[in-house]
Design a protein around this motif. Structure first.
Motif, mmCIF file in Angstrom:
data_model
loop_
_atom_site.group_PDB
_atom_site.id
_atom_site.type_symbol
_atom_site.label_atom_id
_atom_site.label_comp_id
_atom_site.label_asym_id
_atom_site.label_seq_id
_atom_site.Cartn_x
_atom_site.Cartn_y
_atom_site.Cartn_z
ATOM 1 N N VAL A 1 0.844 -1.201 0.000
ATOM 2 C CA VAL A 1 0.000 0.000 0.000
ATOM 3 C C VAL A 1 0.878 1.249 0.000
ATOM 4 N N GLY A 2 1.940 1.232 0.787
ATOM 5 C CA GLY A 2 2.863 2.369 0.803
ATOM 6 C C GLY A 2 3.538 2.583 -0.542
ATOM 7 N N MET B 1 -7.142 -8.989 0.950
ATOM 8 C CA MET B 1 -5.776 -9.079 0.407
ATOM 9 C C MET B 1 -5.790 -9.555 -1.036
ATOM 10 N N ALA B 2 -6.658 -10.502 -1.346
ATOM 11 C CA ALA B 2 -6.756 -10.996 -2.730
ATOM 12 C C ALA B 2 -7.239 -9.888 -3.661
ATOM 13 N N ALA B 3 -8.206 -9.091 -3.210
ATOM 14 C CA ALA B 3 -8.693 -7.975 -4.032
ATOM 15 C C ALA B 3 -7.592 -6.958 -4.259
ATOM 16 N N GLY B 4 -6.860 -6.621 -3.200
ATOM 17 C CA GLY B 4 -5.761 -5.668 -3.340
ATOM 18 C C GLY B 4 -4.678 -6.180 -4.272
ATOM 19 N N MET C 1 -8.899 -1.384 -12.010
ATOM 20 C CA MET C 1 -7.910 -2.065 -11.171
ATOM 21 C C MET C 1 -7.574 -1.227 -9.932
ATOM 22 N N ILE C 2 -7.537 0.086 -10.092
ATOM 23 C CA ILE C 2 -7.293 0.968 -8.948
ATOM 24 C C ILE C 2 -8.444 0.858 -7.949
ATOM 25 N N VAL C 3 -9.669 0.762 -8.443
ATOM 26 C CA VAL C 3 -10.832 0.596 -7.567
ATOM 27 C C VAL C 3 -10.755 -0.750 -6.845
ATOM 28 N N LEU C 4 -10.340 -1.799 -7.542
ATOM 29 C CA LEU C 4 -10.204 -3.119 -6.924
ATOM 30 C C LEU C 4 -9.140 -3.081 -5.831
ATOM 31 N N SER D 1 -8.201 -0.439 -4.182
ATOM 32 C CA SER D 1 -8.751 0.388 -3.123
ATOM 33 C C SER D 1 -9.768 -0.386 -2.287
ATOM 34 N N LEU D 2 -10.540 -1.245 -2.925
ATOM 35 C CA LEU D 2 -11.494 -2.086 -2.209
ATOM 36 C C LEU D 2 -10.758 -2.955 -1.187
#
Length: 168
Positions: free
Chosen positions: A32-33, A88-91, A111-114, A116-117
């Motif tokens: 994420v960082g 974690m799988a979504a990220g 993909m950015i939304v996924l 972020s989800l």
């Protein structure tokens, strides 16, 4: 040093999965960082988004955060570890999809939304998992330790990006 870390973790957590949970939290927070560090440049340099387009992209990116209560409610029948795995799988799917589809605007936004989800679902569930894995009377310390590892991962991820770029 690793033995000292394990002993401290075992003093705080009663669940044998705690070490895996903390390591997964560290790695996910690093990711994420790293993504957060490059996202602004990605929008500008790869997607060629101006200020207005950037604002339009931010709306769907933050949608999982706005809908978080509903999203987590849909997963109410799952255990917390199961929700954590889905997040974690979504990220991961979002970041990997971004690597493959990253130059095409609408697939990249999806993909950015996924991603972020996954990130948004992880936020409240991480603390809950730490709370339930804690030894009785050590709940606050366990949550603080998990939060510290989360923050350390984000910080490491932020430092890795310029380190990799300078090293190239």
């Amino acid at each position: 040093m690793l033995k000292l870390f394990r002993d401290r973790i075992n003093a705080l957590f009663q669940d044998e999965r705690a070490m895996r949970y903390l390591m997964a939290t560290l790695v996910f927070s690093m990711a994420v960082g790293m993504v957060g560090s490059v996202l602004n440049n990605y929008f500008y340099e790869v997607l060629h988004a101006d200020q207005l387009e950037r604002g339009v992209i931010e709306t769907p990116r933050e949608l999982p955060g706005l809908l978080l209560v509903l999203i987590v409610a849909l997963m109410a029948g799952l255990c917390e570890i199961g929700i954590l795995r889905i997040a974690m799988a979504a990220g991961l799917a979002g970041v990997v999809g971004l690597l493959w589809l990253g130059e095409m605007r609408y697939p990249a936004i999806a993909m950015i939304v996924l991603w972020s989800l996954g990130e948004h679902v992880m936020m409240p569930v991480r603390r809950s998992v730490a709370l339930h894995m804690a030894r009785p009377g050590k709940e606050g310390l366990a949550m603080g330790t998990a939060g510290s590892i989360d923050s350390a991962g984000g910080l490491l991820g932020n430092f890795l990006v310029p380190g990799v770029c300078i090293g190239l």
